[in-house]
Enzyme design. Structure first.
Site, short mmCIF file in Angstrom:
data_model
loop_
_atom_site.label_atom_id
_atom_site.label_comp_id
_atom_site.label_asym_id
_atom_site.label_seq_id
_atom_site.Cartn_x
_atom_site.Cartn_y
_atom_site.Cartn_z
N HIS A 20 0.84 -1.20 0.00
CA HIS A 20 0.00 0.00 0.00
C HIS A 20 0.87 1.25 0.00
O HIS A 20 0.60 2.21 -0.74
CB HIS A 20 -0.93 -0.01 1.21
CG HIS A 20 -1.96 -1.09 1.17
ND1 HIS A 20 -3.31 -0.83 1.02
CD2 HIS A 20 -1.85 -2.44 1.24
CE1 HIS A 20 -3.98 -1.98 1.01
NE2 HIS A 20 -3.11 -2.96 1.14
N ASP A 117 -6.98 4.84 2.38
CA ASP A 117 -7.64 3.58 2.04
C ASP A 117 -8.34 2.95 3.25
O ASP A 117 -9.55 3.00 3.35
CB ASP A 117 -6.71 2.61 1.32
CG ASP A 117 -5.37 2.39 1.99
OD1 ASP A 117 -5.15 2.91 3.11
OD2 ASP A 117 -4.52 1.68 1.41
#
Length: 459
Positions: A20, A117
């Site tokens: 990520h 996110d």
């Protein structure tokens, strides 16, 4: 506000997973290339690991975050690579506890928009202080459409295994399905708590549905129908940054690996790698290696030591060591994957189906064998094998999800046989897709569109 010259100050706060962090940083570099200023919020001791990726140091700055201590979380842990997989929920809990610090930082930075996110609380925080929020996903929009669609959510009804085995009612490609063992895993995540008193699915659904916009690193030519589906279902603008292709490596391969690969003929070596976070059970680890051995081809397997094993060497049966001597290497440390996939001797890539790994494979000549383990990897495998038909997935038991050495061998031989119908099909499709992805104008085209949609959102 519609001028192409408009630039913004943006913040990014990704989940503390290695993939990520690097995925967000790839987007940061693209946006900085358009003149935007980026404040990248990151655990303070992890910053050094990303500094070398910063292509625009005059526009991208790091903002250090202190990860709160949580009972059970190893001291000093900052990313998923610092904790065992069963403890990642504790890292999420720690990230949630940064909420007050993030509010102070965002107010101080005076940003126009924040990309995030897993922090489902960030959209409401952003609204409170008058900034926009964009959910940026490092995984496929197909995954979100299949698993998170509002069509699936019926008040008072728990999703069942049978529900997850089939696509939502108006999903654009009903041929995409989950096997029983895969649906079981997805269903478990709908009730599994992930950081505090919220399930993993509810966390992601809230993060998506509360955002002002959704962003993905993909292109319409590959996933356009799924992007349209998400836009309709969530009633949010979808911004596409183009496919997340690897930046060409400036390093050279270690001499010992170059020498070893150089002993074999072009396109004959199998390269097998399951990423930095995937750990197999010992029985699966051994069955995979036996499957590679069964092909009769030379292979290089870059795998983490299996659970409850100190090293890869300790997990390899003596009989197997003897059989693969001289033609098989099992390596338990990080290797330069891009350089392996580019090497002329490598002809096949056996992958766990992480999106970054698949992207690296798509821009190279090697054929792709798909062996997904969890979550989005499963959906990624279906994109490659069912939608795009550029790879072959290893067969597993419908109920137990177990693969055999024979099924590994069968998949490898299917993609490597240029005369078979399957081999010709996946090679042809892969060649066409690689040609499209390597188009020099592709990235700039998508980032121009992304930039314009972002201006429309912020205007």
């Amino acid at each position: 506000m519609g001028s192409q010259a408009t630039t913004y100050h943006m913040a990014m706060y990704p989940w503390f997973g290695v993939g990520h962090l690097t995925g967000f940083f790839r987007l940061a570099n693209k946006l900085a290339g358009k003149g935007h200023r980026i404040s990248f919020l990151i655990p303070k001791n992890t910053q050094s690991k990303l500094e070398s990726f910063n292509l625009h140091p005059h526009l991208i700055s790091f903002v250090p975050i202190v990860v709160p201590s949580i009972p059970g979380l190893p001291p000093g842990a900052e990313t998923t690579s610092d904790v065992p997989f069963p403890s990642t929920h504790l890292l999420m809990e720690a990230m949630d506890k940064t909420q007050n610090d993030i509010e102070i930082i965002l107010k101080d930075l005076k940003v126009d928009v924040v990309f995030y996110d897993f922090t489902h609380w960030l959209p409401s925080l952003a609204r409170k202080i008058g900034i926009k929020s964009v959910f940026y996903s490092t995984i496929s929009p197909l995954m979100h459409g299949y698993a998170l669609s509002p069509e699936r959510r019926v008040v008072g009804k728990q999703l069942t295994e049978a529900d997850m085995m089939k696509a939502p009612a108006s999903f654009p490609d009903p041929s995409i399905k989950l096997h029983a063992h895969e649906a079981r895993g997805f269903t478990a995540r709908t009730v599994m708590k992930f950081g505090g008193d919220i399930t993993f699915f509810d966390r992601i659904f809230t993060a998506v549905s509360e955002s002002d916009g959704l962003a993905y690193s993909t292109c319409r030519e590959i996933e356009g129908q799924f992007c349209d589906y998400i836009e309709t279902q969530f009633q949010k603008p979808v911004l596409l940054a183009g496919p997340a292709l690897p930046v060409p490596s400036k390093s050279t391969m270690e001499q010992k690996w170059s020498d070893w690969l150089g002993k074999f003929k072009e396109g004959s070596v199998i390269y097998c790698a399951f990423g930095s976070e995937c750990t197999l059970r010992k029985d699966k680890f051994q069955e995979l290696l036996w499957g590679l051995e069964l092909t009769g081809m030379p292979f290089f397997a870059a795998l983490k030591p299996p659970f409850e094993t100190e090293s890869v060497e300790a997990a390899i049966p003596e009989e197997l060591k003897e059989k693969i001597q001289g033609r098989g290497i099992v390596h338990g440390e990080w290797v330069q994957q891009q350089l392996f996939l580019q090497h002329p001797s490598v002809g096949c890539f056996v992958s766990h189906c992480g999106w970054a790994s698949l992207s690296e494979a798509l821009v190279n000549d090697c054929q792709i064998v798909l062996l997904p383990q969890v979550g989005d990897q499963i959906i990624n495998a279906r994109i490659m094998s069912v939608s795009l038909k550029v790879g072959v997935e290893v067969e597993k038991g419908e109920e137990d999800g177990v693969f055999s050495r024979e099924s590994v061998c069968k998949a490898v031989k299917a993609v490597m046989d240029e005369k078979s119908e399957i081999g010709r099909e996946v090679r042809g499709n892969h060649d066409k897709l690689r040609g499209f992805l390597m188009n020099a104008d592709l990235d700039s085209k998508y980032m121009d569109s992304f930039n314009q949609k972002l201006q429309d959102l912020l205007g």
